[in-house]
Design a protein around this motif. Structure first.
Motif, PDB file in Angstrom:
ATOM      1  N   SER A 275     -55.691 -27.475  11.768  1.00  0.00           N
ATOM      2  CA  SER A 275     -54.954 -28.342  10.855  1.00  0.00           C
ATOM      3  C   SER A 275     -55.597 -28.177   9.484  1.00  0.00           C
ATOM      4  O   SER A 275     -56.754 -27.798   9.374  1.00  0.00           O
ATOM      5  CB  SER A 275     -54.983 -29.799  11.316  1.00  0.00           C
ATOM      6  N   TYR A 276     -54.837 -28.436   8.462  1.00  0.00           N
ATOM      7  CA  TYR A 276     -55.293 -28.221   7.099  1.00  0.00           C
ATOM      8  C   TYR A 276     -55.429 -29.548   6.380  1.00  0.00           C
ATOM      9  O   TYR A 276     -54.570 -30.409   6.503  1.00  0.00           O
ATOM     10  CB  TYR A 276     -54.301 -27.331   6.346  1.00  0.00           C
ATOM     11  N   GLN A 277     -56.496 -29.702   5.620  1.00  0.00           N
ATOM     12  CA  GLN A 277     -56.695 -30.900   4.825  1.00  0.00           C
ATOM     13  C   GLN A 277     -55.825 -30.799   3.579  1.00  0.00           C
ATOM     14  O   GLN A 277     -55.876 -29.790   2.870  1.00  0.00           O
ATOM     15  CB  GLN A 277     -58.159 -31.028   4.444  1.00  0.00           C
ATOM     16  N   VAL A 278     -55.049 -31.826   3.314  1.00  0.00           N
ATOM     17  CA  VAL A 278     -54.126 -31.807   2.186  1.00  0.00           C
ATOM     18  C   VAL A 278     -54.902 -32.016   0.883  1.00  0.00           C
ATOM     19  O   VAL A 278     -55.550 -33.044   0.714  1.00  0.00           O
ATOM     20  CB  VAL A 278     -53.056 -32.912   2.327  1.00  0.00           C
ATOM     21  N   PRO A 279     -54.844 -31.043  -0.048  1.00  0.00           N
ATOM     22  CA  PRO A 279     -55.497 -31.257  -1.342  1.00  0.00           C
ATOM     23  C   PRO A 279     -54.669 -32.231  -2.183  1.00  0.00           C
ATOM     24  O   PRO A 279     -53.445 -32.201  -2.144  1.00  0.00           O
ATOM     25  CB  PRO A 279     -55.514 -29.864  -1.976  1.00  0.00           C
ATOM     26  N   ILE A 280     -55.340 -33.095  -2.925  1.00  0.00           N
ATOM     27  CA  ILE A 280     -54.645 -34.080  -3.751  1.00  0.00           C
ATOM     28  C   ILE A 280     -54.595 -33.586  -5.196  1.00  0.00           C
ATOM     29  O   ILE A 280     -55.598 -33.165  -5.758  1.00  0.00           O
ATOM     30  CB  ILE A 280     -55.353 -35.452  -3.692  1.00  0.00           C
ATOM     31  N   LEU A 281     -53.425 -33.638  -5.779  1.00  0.00           N
ATOM     32  CA  LEU A 281     -53.212 -33.228  -7.160  1.00  0.00           C
ATOM     33  C   LEU A 281     -53.906 -34.203  -8.112  1.00  0.00           C
ATOM     34  O   LEU A 281     -53.835 -35.414  -7.928  1.00  0.00           O
ATOM     35  CB  LEU A 281     -51.708 -33.198  -7.451  1.00  0.00           C
ATOM     36  N   THR A 282     -54.585 -33.647  -9.118  1.00  0.00           N
ATOM     37  CA  THR A 282     -55.199 -34.463 -10.165  1.00  0.00           C
ATOM     38  C   THR A 282     -54.672 -33.978 -11.515  1.00  0.00           C
ATOM     39  O   THR A 282     -53.906 -33.012 -11.572  1.00  0.00           O
ATOM     40  CB  THR A 282     -56.739 -34.346 -10.161  1.00  0.00           C
ATOM     41  N   SER A 283     -55.137 -34.589 -12.563  1.00  0.00           N
ATOM     42  CA  SER A 283     -54.663 -34.204 -13.891  1.00  0.00           C
ATOM     43  C   SER A 283     -55.186 -32.841 -14.331  1.00  0.00           C
ATOM     44  O   SER A 283     -54.676 -32.271 -15.292  1.00  0.00           O
ATOM     45  CB  SER A 283     -55.059 -35.265 -14.920  1.00  0.00           C
ATOM     46  N   VAL A 284     -56.175 -32.279 -13.631  1.00  0.00           N
ATOM     47  CA  VAL A 284     -56.778 -31.013 -14.080  1.00  0.00           C
ATOM     48  C   VAL A 284     -56.730 -29.880 -13.049  1.00  0.00           C
ATOM     49  O   VAL A 284     -57.133 -28.768 -13.359  1.00  0.00           O
ATOM     50  CB  VAL A 284     -58.246 -31.219 -14.515  1.00  0.00           C
ATOM     51  N   ASN A 285     -56.253 -30.125 -11.839  1.00  0.00           N
ATOM     52  CA  ASN A 285     -56.353 -29.085 -10.808  1.00  0.00           C
ATOM     53  C   ASN A 285     -55.028 -28.439 -10.409  1.00  0.00           C
ATOM     54  O   ASN A 285     -54.949 -27.782  -9.376  1.00  0.00           O
ATOM     55  CB  ASN A 285     -57.050 -29.637  -9.559  1.00  0.00           C
TER      56      ASN A 285
ATOM     57  N   THR B 163     -34.739 -35.766  -3.091  1.00  0.00           N
ATOM     58  CA  THR B 163     -34.641 -35.565  -1.646  1.00  0.00           C
ATOM     59  C   THR B 163     -34.773 -34.096  -1.281  1.00  0.00           C
ATOM     60  O   THR B 163     -34.631 -33.729  -0.129  1.00  0.00           O
ATOM     61  CB  THR B 163     -33.300 -36.107  -1.105  1.00  0.00           C
ATOM     62  N   ASP B 164     -35.036 -33.268  -2.284  1.00  0.00           N
ATOM     63  CA  ASP B 164     -35.174 -31.825  -2.094  1.00  0.00           C
ATOM     64  C   ASP B 164     -36.593 -31.411  -2.491  1.00  0.00           C
ATOM     65  O   ASP B 164     -37.008 -31.653  -3.628  1.00  0.00           O
ATOM     66  CB  ASP B 164     -34.141 -31.115  -2.980  1.00  0.00           C
ATOM     67  N   PRO B 165     -37.350 -30.804  -1.573  1.00  0.00           N
ATOM     68  CA  PRO B 165     -38.722 -30.393  -1.898  1.00  0.00           C
ATOM     69  C   PRO B 165     -38.794 -29.447  -3.100  1.00  0.00           C
ATOM     70  O   PRO B 165     -39.750 -29.487  -3.857  1.00  0.00           O
ATOM     71  CB  PRO B 165     -39.223 -29.695  -0.635  1.00  0.00           C
ATOM     72  N   LYS B 166     -37.774 -28.619  -3.290  1.00  0.00           N
ATOM     73  CA  LYS B 166     -37.762 -27.708  -4.442  1.00  0.00           C
ATOM     74  C   LYS B 166     -37.740 -28.491  -5.750  1.00  0.00           C
ATOM     75  O   LYS B 166     -38.423 -28.140  -6.710  1.00  0.00           O
ATOM     76  CB  LYS B 166     -36.580 -26.750  -4.374  1.00  0.00           C
ATOM     77  N   LYS B 167     -36.981 -29.578  -5.791  1.00  0.00           N
ATOM     78  CA  LYS B 167     -36.929 -30.397  -7.007  1.00  0.00           C
ATOM     79  C   LYS B 167     -38.276 -31.064  -7.271  1.00  0.00           C
ATOM     80  O   LYS B 167     -38.709 -31.168  -8.417  1.00  0.00           O
ATOM     81  CB  LYS B 167     -35.817 -31.430  -6.905  1.00  0.00           C
ATOM     82  N   VAL B 168     -38.944 -31.512  -6.219  1.00  0.00           N
ATOM     83  CA  VAL B 168     -40.274 -32.097  -6.381  1.00  0.00           C
ATOM     84  C   VAL B 168     -41.229 -31.032  -6.912  1.00  0.00           C
ATOM     85  O   VAL B 168     -41.951 -31.249  -7.884  1.00  0.00           O
ATOM     86  CB  VAL B 168     -40.804 -32.692  -5.055  1.00  0.00           C
ATOM     87  N   TRP B 169     -41.226 -29.853  -6.271  1.00  0.00           N
ATOM     88  CA  TRP B 169     -42.114 -28.759  -6.678  1.00  0.00           C
ATOM     89  C   TRP B 169     -41.858 -28.361  -8.136  1.00  0.00           C
ATOM     90  O   TRP B 169     -42.792 -28.241  -8.927  1.00  0.00           O
ATOM     91  CB  TRP B 169     -41.923 -27.561  -5.755  1.00  0.00           C
ATOM     92  N   ASP B 170     -40.600 -28.172  -8.478  1.00  0.00           N
ATOM     93  CA  ASP B 170     -40.251 -27.771  -9.843  1.00  0.00           C
ATOM     94  C   ASP B 170     -40.588 -28.871 -10.854  1.00  0.00           C
ATOM     95  O   ASP B 170     -41.022 -28.587 -11.968  1.00  0.00           O
ATOM     96  CB  ASP B 170     -38.774 -27.391  -9.943  1.00  0.00           C
ATOM     97  N   GLY B 171     -40.386 -30.121 -10.457  1.00  0.00           N
ATOM     98  CA  GLY B 171     -40.732 -31.237 -11.335  1.00  0.00           C
ATOM     99  C   GLY B 171     -42.230 -31.288 -11.616  1.00  0.00           C
ATOM    100  O   GLY B 171     -42.652 -31.507 -12.757  1.00  0.00           O
ATOM    101  N   LEU B 172     -43.030 -31.061 -10.595  1.00  0.00           N
ATOM    102  CA  LEU B 172     -44.485 -31.043 -10.780  1.00  0.00           C
ATOM    103  C   LEU B 172     -44.908 -29.867 -11.656  1.00  0.00           C
ATOM    104  O   LEU B 172     -45.762 -30.004 -12.535  1.00  0.00           O
ATOM    105  CB  LEU B 172     -45.189 -30.973  -9.424  1.00  0.00           C
ATOM    106  N   LYS B 173     -44.292 -28.711 -11.416  1.00  0.00           N
ATOM    107  CA  LYS B 173     -44.619 -27.527 -12.208  1.00  0.00           C
ATOM    108  C   LYS B 173     -44.299 -27.773 -13.686  1.00  0.00           C
ATOM    109  O   LYS B 173     -45.119 -27.470 -14.556  1.00  0.00           O
ATOM    110  CB  LYS B 173     -43.833 -26.317 -11.699  1.00  0.00           C
ATOM    111  N   THR B 174     -43.147 -28.335 -13.962  1.00  0.00           N
ATOM    112  CA  THR B 174     -42.763 -28.632 -15.342  1.00  0.00           C
ATOM    113  C   THR B 174     -43.710 -29.662 -15.954  1.00  0.00           C
ATOM    114  O   THR B 174     -44.130 -29.528 -17.098  1.00  0.00           O
ATOM    115  CB  THR B 174     -41.311 -29.146 -15.401  1.00  0.00           C
ATOM    116  N   TRP B 175     -44.058 -30.671 -15.188  1.00  0.00           N
ATOM    117  CA  TRP B 175     -44.934 -31.742 -15.649  1.00  0.00           C
ATOM    118  C   TRP B 175     -46.295 -31.179 -16.074  1.00  0.00           C
ATOM    119  O   TRP B 175     -46.826 -31.529 -17.120  1.00  0.00           O
ATOM    120  CB  TRP B 175     -45.116 -32.747 -14.526  1.00  0.00           C
ATOM    121  N   PHE B 176     -46.854 -30.295 -15.247  1.00  0.00           N
ATOM    122  CA  PHE B 176     -48.212 -29.822 -15.495  1.00  0.00           C
ATOM    123  C   PHE B 176     -48.303 -28.559 -16.347  1.00  0.00           C
ATOM    124  O   PHE B 176     -49.308 -28.330 -17.001  1.00  0.00           O
ATOM    125  CB  PHE B 176     -48.966 -29.622 -14.173  1.00  0.00           C
ATOM    126  N   LEU B 177     -47.277 -27.732 -16.308  1.00  0.00           N
ATOM    127  CA  LEU B 177     -47.325 -26.509 -17.102  1.00  0.00           C
ATOM    128  C   LEU B 177     -46.492 -26.598 -18.377  1.00  0.00           C
ATOM    129  O   LEU B 177     -46.687 -25.818 -19.289  1.00  0.00           O
ATOM    130  CB  LEU B 177     -46.851 -25.311 -16.275  1.00  0.00           C
TER     131      LEU B 177
END
Length: 102
Positions: A12-22, A80-94
């Motif tokens: 099993s894999y430990q889930v890494p938690i997103l921070t403001s710098v990682n 409700t779509d993981p792609k939208k979450v992923w893309d939203g996070l990418k836009t937010w941080f990059l």
């Protein structure tokens, strides 16, 4: 990311938690874990026009919501779509410009 052996030889894999710098490292780790569990296809579908299975979509959403801070979960909760979450996070941080060039 820590690998945790389980009975029966599975991992099993430990889930890494997103921070403001990682974000850059976090995204690589999360992508590899999701791929190992067969969930990455819900973010980046492999076949053209192919819809990911509903159970995997729900698992991917649960995984992503577990890997981000609570205040971000509230901001992403309407997706409700993981792609939208992923893309939203990418836009937010990059930022929009860096996402376009990537």
């Amino acid at each position: 990311m820590a690998l945790v052996p389980k009975e029966g030889g599975s991992m099993s894999y430990q889930v890494p938690i997103l921070t403001s710098v990682n974000y850059p490292i976090w995204s690589v780790k999360v992508k590899s874990i999701m791929d190992a569990y067969g969930l990455w296809e819900t973010v980046e579908p492999r076949g053209l026009g192919e819809e990911p299975d509903l159970k995997k979509t729900k698992q991917a959403l649960a995984f992503l919501f577990q890997a981000i801070p609570e205040d971000m979960v509230l901001q992403m909760a309407s997706y409700t779509d993981p792609k939208k979450v992923w893309d939203g996070l990418k836009t937010w941080f990059l930022g929009v410009d860096r996402v376009r060039t990537a």
